[in-house]
Enzyme design. Sequence first.
Site, PDB file in Angstrom:
ATOM      1  N   TYR A 251     -28.610 -29.308  24.686  1.00 29.01           N
ATOM      2  CA  TYR A 251     -29.567 -30.414  24.805  1.00 29.01           C
ATOM      3  C   TYR A 251     -30.289 -30.442  26.152  1.00 29.01           C
ATOM      4  O   TYR A 251     -31.312 -31.122  26.291  1.00 29.01           O
ATOM      5  CB  TYR A 251     -28.871 -31.761  24.576  1.00 29.01           C
ATOM      6  CG  TYR A 251     -28.317 -31.973  23.184  1.00 29.01           C
ATOM      7  CD1 TYR A 251     -28.644 -31.132  22.119  1.00 29.01           C
ATOM      8  CD2 TYR A 251     -27.466 -33.033  22.919  1.00 29.01           C
ATOM      9  CE1 TYR A 251     -28.125 -31.333  20.852  1.00 29.01           C
ATOM     10  CE2 TYR A 251     -26.952 -33.254  21.650  1.00 29.01           C
ATOM     11  CZ  TYR A 251     -27.276 -32.387  20.618  1.00 29.01           C
ATOM     12  OH  TYR A 251     -26.764 -32.610  19.362  1.00 29.01           O
TER      13      TYR A 251
ATOM     14  N   LYS B 227     -17.351 -21.988  21.045  1.00 26.98           N
ATOM     15  CA  LYS B 227     -17.493 -20.829  20.151  1.00 26.98           C
ATOM     16  C   LYS B 227     -17.434 -19.593  21.047  1.00 26.98           C
ATOM     17  O   LYS B 227     -18.364 -18.785  21.100  1.00 26.98           O
ATOM     18  CB  LYS B 227     -18.816 -20.882  19.370  1.00 26.98           C
ATOM     19  CG  LYS B 227     -18.813 -21.801  18.189  1.00 26.98           C
ATOM     20  CD  LYS B 227     -17.845 -21.421  17.090  1.00 26.98           C
ATOM     21  CE  LYS B 227     -18.425 -20.374  16.162  1.00 26.98           C
ATOM     22  NZ  LYS B 227     -17.474 -20.058  15.054  1.00 26.98           N
TER      23      LYS B 227
ATOM     24  N   ASP C   8     -16.014 -24.795  14.740  1.00 25.74           N
ATOM     25  CA  ASP C   8     -15.940 -24.908  13.274  1.00 25.74           C
ATOM     26  C   ASP C   8     -14.508 -25.237  12.843  1.00 25.74           C
ATOM     27  O   ASP C   8     -14.275 -26.142  12.043  1.00 25.74           O
ATOM     28  CB  ASP C   8     -16.462 -23.633  12.583  1.00 25.74           C
ATOM     29  CG  ASP C   8     -15.922 -22.351  13.198  1.00 25.74           C
ATOM     30  OD1 ASP C   8     -15.297 -22.412  14.280  1.00 25.74           O
ATOM     31  OD2 ASP C   8     -16.118 -21.270  12.596  1.00 25.74           O
TER      32      ASP C   8
ATOM     33  N   ASP D  21     -21.230 -33.958  20.621  1.00 28.88           N
ATOM     34  CA  ASP D  21     -22.017 -34.916  19.844  1.00 28.88           C
ATOM     35  C   ASP D  21     -21.573 -34.882  18.380  1.00 28.88           C
ATOM     36  O   ASP D  21     -21.280 -35.910  17.758  1.00 28.88           O
ATOM     37  CB  ASP D  21     -23.501 -34.515  19.970  1.00 28.88           C
ATOM     38  CG  ASP D  21     -24.442 -35.517  19.334  1.00 28.88           C
ATOM     39  OD1 ASP D  21     -24.011 -36.643  19.047  1.00 28.88           O
ATOM     40  OD2 ASP D  21     -25.623 -35.159  19.129  1.00 28.88           O
TER      41      ASP D  21
ATOM     42  N   ASP E 229     -18.874 -37.738  16.034  1.00 30.11           N
ATOM     43  CA  ASP E 229     -19.203 -38.471  14.806  1.00 30.11           C
ATOM     44  C   ASP E 229     -18.131 -38.223  13.742  1.00 30.11           C
ATOM     45  O   ASP E 229     -17.733 -39.134  13.013  1.00 30.11           O
ATOM     46  CB  ASP E 229     -20.576 -38.049  14.256  1.00 30.11           C
ATOM     47  CG  ASP E 229     -21.721 -38.846  14.897  1.00 30.11           C
ATOM     48  OD1 ASP E 229     -21.529 -39.342  16.028  1.00 30.11           O
ATOM     49  OD2 ASP E 229     -22.795 -38.970  14.277  1.00 30.11           O
TER      50      ASP E 229
END
Length: 363
Positions: free
Chosen positions: A138, A193, A225, A249, A253
């Site tokens: 970001y 990752k 993942d 982020d 959630d």
Amino acid sequence: MAKYEIVTIDGDGIGPEVCQSTVEILRAACGAGMLSFIPCDGGASHYLKSGSVLPEDTFEACKAADAILHGAAGLPGVTYPDGTEVGNDLHLILRFKLDLYANMRPIRLYAGVESPLRHWRPGQIDYVIVRENTEGLYASRGGGIVLRDELATDTIVVTRKGIERVARFAFELSRRRKGAPRDGRRRVTVCDKANILRSYAFFRSVCDDVSGSYDDVEIDYAYADAITVHMLKRPDFYDVIVAENMFGDIISDLGAGTVGGMGVSPSAELGDRHGLFQGAHGSAPDIAGQNAASPVATVLSGALMLRWLADKHTDAGLAAAADRVERAVEHVLSNKLAVPRDLGGTASCTEMTSAICRALTSD
Ligand code: ATP
């Protein structure tokens, strides 16, 4: 003069409702003379009126304040010519300019809230996601290119300094906690990752370096993942998870979903000097202006704010007020004195606010 000055930015959508609810509850919890609230403009609707999502005077007030409490910002139709949403710039500007590098998102299952995961009881899901907040993918917002209407790029940026400080934050946080519910072990899980991209392998290796100074905290690794499965199948294993900005982020959630959803999930964005507190949810325009939003996430963010100020200023009175707010929310939820609509009940935002205030005074 009040001891602490708090800038409030209501923002858009449900922002004003949940922010004002929290102000009322914090006032009741702290009593007179402790907090003064300074309302300031900002958000997507303010941008429509003025051309600025975060006016200069709001920014200056934020810089001077002891802390910032925010409702939510963003309206779906209010976008820049490149298609990105204007509202997000409110907290992005604050994050970058005030250097709020650690975004702390507690994931905790409260009594009275049913997890969509079977078998898990209150106390068994209790961890904190620490999202790196100023670097990562970001950080290149607005700097990507779209070429010939054929391809587009955005670039991930991570630095040793940025990773070191957020990793240190995560290890220090683990030291202050009781460990993972499963085994009581203090543990920092690095989410990345590292098997695919150099930037993530670097993220992991810098976290490894930092872990050398924390022999009392275990280091653990999970690919971004794979952790989405672990967070559902063994959430009690986690104590603190540290992640690059975008991964943080996304997984926060998911974590919120396991403990009742966005309406109960608080967030604190912290730097060495400044702190911004808001629910982990967005402005939820679909339920705005209907008195239907749950203020719980913002109220719990308010409690994080009180505790952060208490630690910073060694203020036992404020720490006690933070405990009172959390206990009041827990009391209301666990006894189902008022159940917000997102948790299957019928209580409005104002009914939730009154119930929490009543619980505070009967504490
Ligand atoms: P953003 O991208 O800004 O995070 P979003 O549009 O992805 O926002 P949210 O605004 O967080 O998502 O909300 C998603 C949905 O969850 C909303 O449409 C709303 O129905 C519900 N929701 C979010 N926050 C609350 C809340 N405080 N109380 C009740 N429902 C909520």
